[in-house]
Scaffold this motif. Structure first.
Motif, PDB file in Angstrom:
ATOM      1  N   GLU A 167      -7.234   2.354  -6.388  1.00 53.21           N
ATOM      2  CA  GLU A 167      -8.296   2.249  -7.384  1.00 53.21           C
ATOM      3  C   GLU A 167      -8.688   3.642  -7.852  1.00 53.21           C
ATOM      4  N   ARG A 168      -8.783   3.794  -9.142  1.00 53.23           N
ATOM      5  CA  ARG A 168      -8.971   5.109  -9.760  1.00 53.23           C
ATOM      6  C   ARG A 168     -10.246   5.810  -9.289  1.00 53.23           C
ATOM      7  N   GLU A 169     -11.332   5.077  -9.175  1.00 51.94           N
ATOM      8  CA  GLU A 169     -12.610   5.701  -8.836  1.00 51.94           C
ATOM      9  C   GLU A 169     -12.836   5.844  -7.333  1.00 51.94           C
ATOM     10  N   SER A 170     -12.409   4.837  -6.563  1.00 51.76           N
ATOM     11  CA  SER A 170     -12.742   4.815  -5.135  1.00 51.76           C
ATOM     12  C   SER A 170     -11.659   5.367  -4.218  1.00 51.76           C
ATOM     13  N   GLY A 171     -10.402   5.375  -4.690  1.00 52.24           N
ATOM     14  CA  GLY A 171      -9.313   5.808  -3.819  1.00 52.24           C
ATOM     15  C   GLY A 171      -8.936   4.757  -2.783  1.00 52.24           C
ATOM     16  N   ILE A 172      -9.319   3.509  -3.029  1.00 51.18           N
ATOM     17  CA  ILE A 172      -9.053   2.428  -2.077  1.00 51.18           C
ATOM     18  C   ILE A 172      -7.898   1.557  -2.568  1.00 51.18           C
ATOM     19  N   VAL A 173      -7.050   1.149  -1.638  1.00 53.05           N
ATOM     20  CA  VAL A 173      -5.979   0.194  -1.917  1.00 53.05           C
ATOM     21  C   VAL A 173      -6.361  -1.129  -1.267  1.00 53.05           C
ATOM     22  N   HIS A 174      -6.425  -2.196  -2.067  1.00 47.97           N
ATOM     23  CA  HIS A 174      -6.706  -3.540  -1.551  1.00 47.97           C
ATOM     24  C   HIS A 174      -5.449  -4.394  -1.689  1.00 47.97           C
ATOM     25  N   VAL A 175      -5.010  -5.011  -0.604  1.00 50.00           N
ATOM     26  CA  VAL A 175      -3.848  -5.903  -0.668  1.00 50.00           C
ATOM     27  C   VAL A 175      -4.027  -7.081   0.290  1.00 50.00           C
ATOM     28  N   PRO A 176      -3.426  -8.232  -0.030  1.00 49.80           N
ATOM     29  CA  PRO A 176      -3.426  -9.355   0.906  1.00 49.80           C
ATOM     30  C   PRO A 176      -2.338  -9.147   1.950  1.00 49.80           C
ATOM     31  N   VAL A 177      -2.615  -9.538   3.188  1.00 50.89           N
ATOM     32  CA  VAL A 177      -1.609  -9.377   4.250  1.00 50.89           C
ATOM     33  C   VAL A 177      -1.371 -10.685   5.010  1.00 50.89           C
ATOM     34  N   GLY A 178      -1.703 -11.809   4.374  1.00 46.13           N
ATOM     35  CA  GLY A 178      -1.412 -13.089   5.004  1.00 46.13           C
ATOM     36  C   GLY A 178      -2.569 -14.058   4.938  1.00 46.13           C
ATOM     37  N   LYS A 179      -2.494 -15.074   5.780  1.00 43.67           N
ATOM     38  CA  LYS A 179      -3.525 -16.101   5.879  1.00 43.67           C
ATOM     39  C   LYS A 179      -4.048 -16.152   7.313  1.00 43.67           C
ATOM     40  N   ALA A 180      -5.267 -16.649   7.464  1.00 44.83           N
ATOM     41  CA  ALA A 180      -5.868 -16.738   8.795  1.00 44.83           C
ATOM     42  C   ALA A 180      -5.063 -17.657   9.710  1.00 44.83           C
ATOM     43  N   SER A 181      -4.303 -18.579   9.124  1.00 46.62           N
ATOM     44  CA  SER A 181      -3.488 -19.503   9.919  1.00 46.62           C
ATOM     45  C   SER A 181      -2.219 -18.846  10.460  1.00 46.62           C
ATOM     46  N   PHE A 182      -1.882 -17.661   9.966  1.00 49.93           N
ATOM     47  CA  PHE A 182      -0.705 -16.952  10.465  1.00 49.93           C
ATOM     48  C   PHE A 182      -0.883 -16.637  11.946  1.00 49.93           C
ATOM     49  N   GLY A 183       0.222 -16.481  12.632  1.00 46.34           N
ATOM     50  CA  GLY A 183       0.171 -16.016  14.006  1.00 46.34           C
ATOM     51  C   GLY A 183      -0.322 -14.577  14.051  1.00 46.34           C
ATOM     52  N   LYS A 184      -0.890 -14.195  15.180  1.00 42.99           N
ATOM     53  CA  LYS A 184      -1.437 -12.843  15.335  1.00 42.99           C
ATOM     54  C   LYS A 184      -0.380 -11.771  15.049  1.00 42.99           C
ATOM     55  N   GLU A 185       0.813 -11.955  15.587  1.00 47.05           N
ATOM     56  CA  GLU A 185       1.871 -10.962  15.399  1.00 47.05           C
ATOM     57  C   GLU A 185       2.344 -10.906  13.954  1.00 47.05           C
ATOM     58  N   GLN A 186       2.313 -12.040  13.258  1.00 49.11           N
ATOM     59  CA  GLN A 186       2.716 -12.049  11.848  1.00 49.11           C
ATOM     60  C   GLN A 186       1.766 -11.197  11.011  1.00 49.11           C
ATOM     61  N   ILE A 187       0.468 -11.341  11.254  1.00 54.81           N
ATOM     62  CA  ILE A 187      -0.512 -10.539  10.519  1.00 54.81           C
ATOM     63  C   ILE A 187      -0.338  -9.064  10.857  1.00 54.81           C
ATOM     64  N   GLU A 188      -0.142  -8.769  12.139  1.00 54.95           N
ATOM     65  CA  GLU A 188       0.042  -7.376  12.553  1.00 54.95           C
ATOM     66  C   GLU A 188       1.290  -6.776  11.908  1.00 54.95           C
ATOM     67  N   ASP A 189       2.377  -7.534  11.864  1.00 55.82           N
ATOM     68  CA  ASP A 189       3.614  -7.042  11.240  1.00 55.82           C
ATOM     69  C   ASP A 189       3.386  -6.716   9.767  1.00 55.82           C
ATOM     70  N   ASN A 190       2.672  -7.601   9.074  1.00 57.22           N
ATOM     71  CA  ASN A 190       2.400  -7.371   7.653  1.00 57.22           C
ATOM     72  C   ASN A 190       1.524  -6.137   7.445  1.00 57.22           C
ATOM     73  N   ILE A 191       0.524  -5.971   8.303  1.00 56.38           N
ATOM     74  CA  ILE A 191      -0.343  -4.790   8.210  1.00 56.38           C
ATOM     75  C   ILE A 191       0.469  -3.518   8.423  1.00 56.38           C
TER      76      ILE A 191
END
Length: 232
Positions: A167-191
């Motif tokens: 983001e031009r003003e804040s310097g923040i990157v926002h992205v989706p990394v999965g769904k809450a129903s994903f397994g813990k390791e799946q979310i971690e891998d995506n992150i």
């Protein structure tokens, strides 16, 4: 709004805002707090020490999530002839040129990503630049969505490729990394896939601290700060 505020407050009370959590702890807390009646999206926010107003620090690109986003992505392709057929064969949801441009210009926005062959950009930009640009949906060479290999790009997007931009003003990157129903390791891998890419594209001209903070949250949940040492 009242229900959301009550749930948000309850979730916030379970998170210590004065500490950072190892990635596995952060994901575990997030999953345990995701109590909405729908499958909440998991989002990552990375605050980078960049000045996005400088061209070389205005980071933008794509990341292939190993486990996808959990969302069915609708892809529109601007192509003709063999490229149009290749896009359809790859699973594009809508393919065309002038009729498709007019349809979008008329208000149709039922898609999540766009791809175009290079030769058609001059035909779609005049009518769609101001519509798709502010939404981050305009085909762009930096993200690989302006290409003659439309089939590969459609396949990648459908398989879980996401676009990121600072983001031009804040310097923040926002992205989706999965769904809450994903397994813990799946979310971690995506992150880890996201953070690995962001670390790899650190501008060579940048001086000072690059990674300032990283947090994850679910749609209805509070932000959980992640220990930056998780990404060393």
């Amino acid at each position: 709004m009242g229900k959301r505020s009550k749930r948000f407050k309850k979730a916030s009370e379970l998170i210590n805002r004065d500490r950072v959590y190892a990635i596995d702890q952060a994901v575990e807390i997030l999953k345990s707090n995701a109590s909405a009646k729908f499958d909440e999206t998991v989002d990552l926010a990375a605050h980078l020490g960049v000045d996005a107003k400088q061209a070389e620090q205005n980071l933008r690109g794509t990341i292939s999530l190993p486990h996808g986003t959990g969302k069915k992505v609708r892809v529109v392709v601007f192509a003709e002839g063999e490229n149009a057929q290749a896009a359809l064969d790859a699973g594009a949801d809508e393919v065309g040129v002038d009729d498709l441009v007019d349809k979008i210009a008329g208000g149709w926005m039922e898609f999540d990503a766009t791809v175009s062959t290079p030769d058609l950009m001059r035909r779609i930009t005049p009518k769609l630049g101001r519509i798709l640009g502010p939404r981050g949906l305009m085909p762009n060479a930096k993200t690989g969505t302006v290409t003659n290999d439309v089939a590969s790009v459609v396949n990648n997007i459908k398989a879980g490729q996401i676009e990121y931009r600072v983001e031009r003003e804040s310097g923040i990157v926002h992205v989706p990394v999965g769904k809450a129903s994903f397994g813990k390791e799946q979310i971690e891998d995506n992150i880890q896939a996201v953070m690995g890419t962001l670390i790899r594209v650190r501008p060579s001209t940048l001086k000072g601290r690059y990674l300032k903070s990283v947090s994850i949250s679910s749609t209805m949940g509070a932000g959980i700060r992640v220990d930056l040492q998780s990404f060393d």
